[in-house]
Write a protein that holds these residues in place. Sequence first.
Motif, PDB file in Angstrom:
ATOM      1  N   ILE A 202       0.809  -1.223   0.000  1.00  0.00           N
ATOM      2  CA  ILE A 202       0.000   0.000   0.000  1.00  0.00           C
ATOM      3  C   ILE A 202       0.844   1.277   0.000  1.00  0.00           C
ATOM      4  N   GLY A 203       2.182   1.131   0.105  1.00  0.00           N
ATOM      5  CA  GLY A 203       3.035   2.310   0.098  1.00  0.00           C
ATOM      6  C   GLY A 203       3.015   3.081   1.391  1.00  0.00           C
ATOM      7  N   GLY A 204       2.692   2.404   2.496  1.00  0.00           N
ATOM      8  CA  GLY A 204       2.580   3.080   3.784  1.00  0.00           C
ATOM      9  C   GLY A 204       1.218   3.733   3.945  1.00  0.00           C
ATOM     10  N   LEU A 205       0.966   4.283   5.137  1.00  0.00           N
ATOM     11  CA  LEU A 205      -0.315   4.941   5.410  1.00  0.00           C
ATOM     12  C   LEU A 205      -0.294   6.345   4.814  1.00  0.00           C
ATOM     13  N   LYS A 206      -1.132   6.551   3.811  1.00  0.00           N
ATOM     14  CA  LYS A 206      -1.253   7.839   3.140  1.00  0.00           C
ATOM     15  C   LYS A 206      -2.609   8.453   3.476  1.00  0.00           C
ATOM     16  N   PRO A 207      -2.809   9.726   3.170  1.00  0.00           N
ATOM     17  CA  PRO A 207      -4.135  10.303   3.375  1.00  0.00           C
ATOM     18  C   PRO A 207      -5.195   9.483   2.645  1.00  0.00           C
ATOM     19  N   GLY A 208      -6.237   9.114   3.356  1.00  0.00           N
ATOM     20  CA  GLY A 208      -7.279   8.301   2.747  1.00  0.00           C
ATOM     21  C   GLY A 208      -7.927   7.393   3.758  1.00  0.00           C
ATOM     22  N   LEU A 209      -8.755   6.489   3.261  1.00  0.00           N
ATOM     23  CA  LEU A 209      -9.566   5.604   4.101  1.00  0.00           C
ATOM     24  C   LEU A 209      -9.135   4.161   3.911  1.00  0.00           C
ATOM     25  N   PHE A 210      -8.715   3.514   5.006  1.00  0.00           N
ATOM     26  CA  PHE A 210      -8.213   2.136   5.020  1.00  0.00           C
ATOM     27  C   PHE A 210      -9.158   1.340   5.919  1.00  0.00           C
ATOM     28  N   ILE A 211      -9.847   0.350   5.367  1.00  0.00           N
ATOM     29  CA  ILE A 211     -10.840  -0.420   6.125  1.00  0.00           C
ATOM     30  C   ILE A 211     -10.391  -1.866   6.249  1.00  0.00           C
ATOM     31  N   ILE A 212     -10.399  -2.385   7.504  1.00  0.00           N
ATOM     32  CA  ILE A 212     -10.023  -3.773   7.782  1.00  0.00           C
ATOM     33  C   ILE A 212     -11.211  -4.470   8.415  1.00  0.00           C
ATOM     34  N   ALA A 213     -11.634  -5.589   7.818  1.00  0.00           N
ATOM     35  CA  ALA A 213     -12.732  -6.388   8.375  1.00  0.00           C
ATOM     36  C   ALA A 213     -12.210  -7.759   8.774  1.00  0.00           C
ATOM     37  N   GLY A 214     -12.931  -8.413   9.655  1.00  0.00           N
ATOM     38  CA  GLY A 214     -12.544  -9.761  10.061  1.00  0.00           C
ATOM     39  C   GLY A 214     -13.589 -10.362  10.964  1.00  0.00           C
ATOM     40  N   PRO A 215     -13.602 -11.691  11.101  1.00  0.00           N
ATOM     41  CA  PRO A 215     -14.557 -12.367  11.989  1.00  0.00           C
ATOM     42  C   PRO A 215     -14.159 -12.156  13.443  1.00  0.00           C
ATOM     43  N   PRO A 216     -15.023 -12.484  14.402  1.00  0.00           N
ATOM     44  CA  PRO A 216     -14.671 -12.370  15.815  1.00  0.00           C
ATOM     45  C   PRO A 216     -13.424 -13.183  16.146  1.00  0.00           C
ATOM     46  N   SER A 217     -12.585 -12.638  17.022  1.00  0.00           N
ATOM     47  CA  SER A 217     -11.376 -13.303  17.530  1.00  0.00           C
ATOM     48  C   SER A 217     -10.299 -13.514  16.470  1.00  0.00           C
ATOM     49  N   ALA A 218     -10.414 -12.844  15.333  1.00  0.00           N
ATOM     50  CA  ALA A 218      -9.342 -12.940  14.334  1.00  0.00           C
ATOM     51  C   ALA A 218      -8.141 -12.104  14.746  1.00  0.00           C
ATOM     52  N   GLY A 219      -8.343 -11.184  15.705  1.00  0.00           N
ATOM     53  CA  GLY A 219      -7.249 -10.342  16.163  1.00  0.00           C
ATOM     54  C   GLY A 219      -7.248  -8.950  15.563  1.00  0.00           C
ATOM     55  N   LYS A 220      -8.398  -8.468  15.148  1.00  0.00           N
ATOM     56  CA  LYS A 220      -8.465  -7.162  14.480  1.00  0.00           C
ATOM     57  C   LYS A 220      -7.937  -6.036  15.379  1.00  0.00           C
ATOM     58  N   THR A 221      -8.451  -5.983  16.616  1.00  0.00           N
ATOM     59  CA  THR A 221      -8.025  -4.914  17.523  1.00  0.00           C
ATOM     60  C   THR A 221      -6.543  -5.031  17.844  1.00  0.00           C
ATOM     61  N   THR A 222      -6.082  -6.252  18.084  1.00  0.00           N
ATOM     62  CA  THR A 222      -4.662  -6.460  18.370  1.00  0.00           C
ATOM     63  C   THR A 222      -3.802  -6.007  17.197  1.00  0.00           C
ATOM     64  N   TYR A 223      -4.240  -6.329  15.997  1.00  0.00           N
ATOM     65  CA  TYR A 223      -3.475  -5.963  14.801  1.00  0.00           C
ATOM     66  C   TYR A 223      -3.377  -4.445  14.651  1.00  0.00           C
ATOM     67  N   VAL A 224      -4.505  -3.742  14.776  1.00  0.00           N
ATOM     68  CA  VAL A 224      -4.451  -2.293  14.563  1.00  0.00           C
ATOM     69  C   VAL A 224      -3.751  -1.589  15.725  1.00  0.00           C
ATOM     70  N   LYS A 225      -3.789  -2.182  16.942  1.00  0.00           N
ATOM     71  CA  LYS A 225      -3.031  -1.577  18.046  1.00  0.00           C
ATOM     72  C   LYS A 225      -1.529  -1.757  17.810  1.00  0.00           C
ATOM     73  N   GLN A 226      -1.123  -2.909  17.314  1.00  0.00           N
ATOM     74  CA  GLN A 226       0.294  -3.096  16.985  1.00  0.00           C
ATOM     75  C   GLN A 226       0.698  -2.144  15.870  1.00  0.00           C
ATOM     76  N   LEU A 227      -0.161  -2.012  14.860  1.00  0.00           N
ATOM     77  CA  LEU A 227       0.117  -1.079  13.761  1.00  0.00           C
ATOM     78  C   LEU A 227       0.249   0.345  14.306  1.00  0.00           C
ATOM     79  N   ALA A 228      -0.671   0.746  15.204  1.00  0.00           N
ATOM     80  CA  ALA A 228      -0.631   2.087  15.786  1.00  0.00           C
ATOM     81  C   ALA A 228       0.667   2.306  16.556  1.00  0.00           C
ATOM     82  N   ASP A 229       1.064   1.314  17.364  1.00  0.00           N
ATOM     83  CA  ASP A 229       2.313   1.416  18.128  1.00  0.00           C
ATOM     84  C   ASP A 229       3.506   1.596  17.192  1.00  0.00           C
ATOM     85  N   GLN A 230       3.523   0.820  16.113  1.00  0.00           N
ATOM     86  CA  GLN A 230       4.661   0.861  15.201  1.00  0.00           C
ATOM     87  C   GLN A 230       4.743   2.177  14.445  1.00  0.00           C
TER      88      GLN A 230
END
Length: 454
Positions: A202-230
Amino acid sequence: MTGGKEAIDRMIEHADEAPVADDQRDLELKVLQSLAAVINSDTVDLKYELLALDPSVFYYSSHRNAFKVMKELDTAGDHVDRLTMQDRGFDDAELLESVFNAAAPDIGQVRTYRDIIFDRAQQQDLLKIGTRFTTAVKAGIGKDDRPGLVAELQKAVFDYGMSTRVMPEQRTEAEAIDDTVAELSEDAAGYTTGFARLDKTIGGLKPGLFIIAGPPSAGKTTYVKQLADQVAEKTDASVLFFAYEQSAYDLRVKSLARLSGIDNEKIKSGKAVKDLDDAVRQYKAIGRNMKIIEADQRHTVDAIRLIVQQERHRTGKPPIVIIDYLQIMPSGPAGQDQDRRVQIDTMISEFRRVARDTKASVVLVSNMARAEYKDAKMTAFKESGGIEYSADVAAVMKVDSDTARDRTVSLVILKNRNGRRRKVDMTYQPAIDTFRETGDAEISYLESLGDDKT
């Protein structure tokens, strides 16, 4: 049709509309107070944003005249204060006292007040257009010369200043191309996510809208929190994390578990406190660029827009915005009577506008439709048909296998407005809230639609 236009104008004058809201006077005053606070500085963006207003957007004549004088003084290069205003003939002492002795403005709120005043001025313009026609027709002006009546009404209604405020005049492409070239000359690289294979796609986070979907317990919140930390750790970007479901405490534990490699249950039990010193130091460094907002019913899209504007003004650059998650967000008063699917699509559209207007990167976490838990295709996005049109990047998290220690999870990028579609393979260790990339492969357009038979 002698006197037709004059008669129409007299009727319009007597049919003048009242302010569209009781708070109009206060909003106009706050805008003037804010302008007074910044007008003598040549380095504050808000000054130029407010001076770009047309005086006619102010309903009250005293406010309109004050704005005119302030703008004239600034254009002439003069210092703007009570004395120079009085020298120019503005002698409303009470208003001058209120304008020049106000507290420092909240920049984000002022921009909201400015927008409200502008929108209401458009409303008044449209009401006047309608009133001109209906008043004249009801009065029977020009009944013996209907073509003349229509001609007079057209002349009276077509006010160039009014029309350009309702629908701004469009620039030619010759005028617009310089802005485009200037944007192209800027660094086009987005902020790194800390996930190398995702960045490659994706070329890094650029201005725009990035949507991530997933089933329960797939780790969505964990993934975006790790992404936010990084992002917060590896860049100078400010990160705003709006948590609608999990608490700030839970999110911090996730980060401490990942940074320390210690089981999150052990951390929560209090038995690992003495082993967390290094992780705490690392998280403090990350936390300088991050704010976790425990969101509730007050945090509508409009409220988030205001917070993003405030953060951008504070730091001088657009933030990274993470919303966890879409389906439990409040839609706001305007959407209370709408079908939930319509509400979701409206919020997605509004978040795209937030990203466009503020140049922020907005990451939305979304649930998946239950029937699509095992698939990765565009129909997986729950309660929304707008994602495939509004998102710059749309991805689905798919759980491929699960063991007692870890899971294999694919982040399948189904839409990438500025690049290729790709599947990024990862391992997910729930005990220490950690994702690691292990591989990637391109996927075809037909695969993204759920048709991989070709």
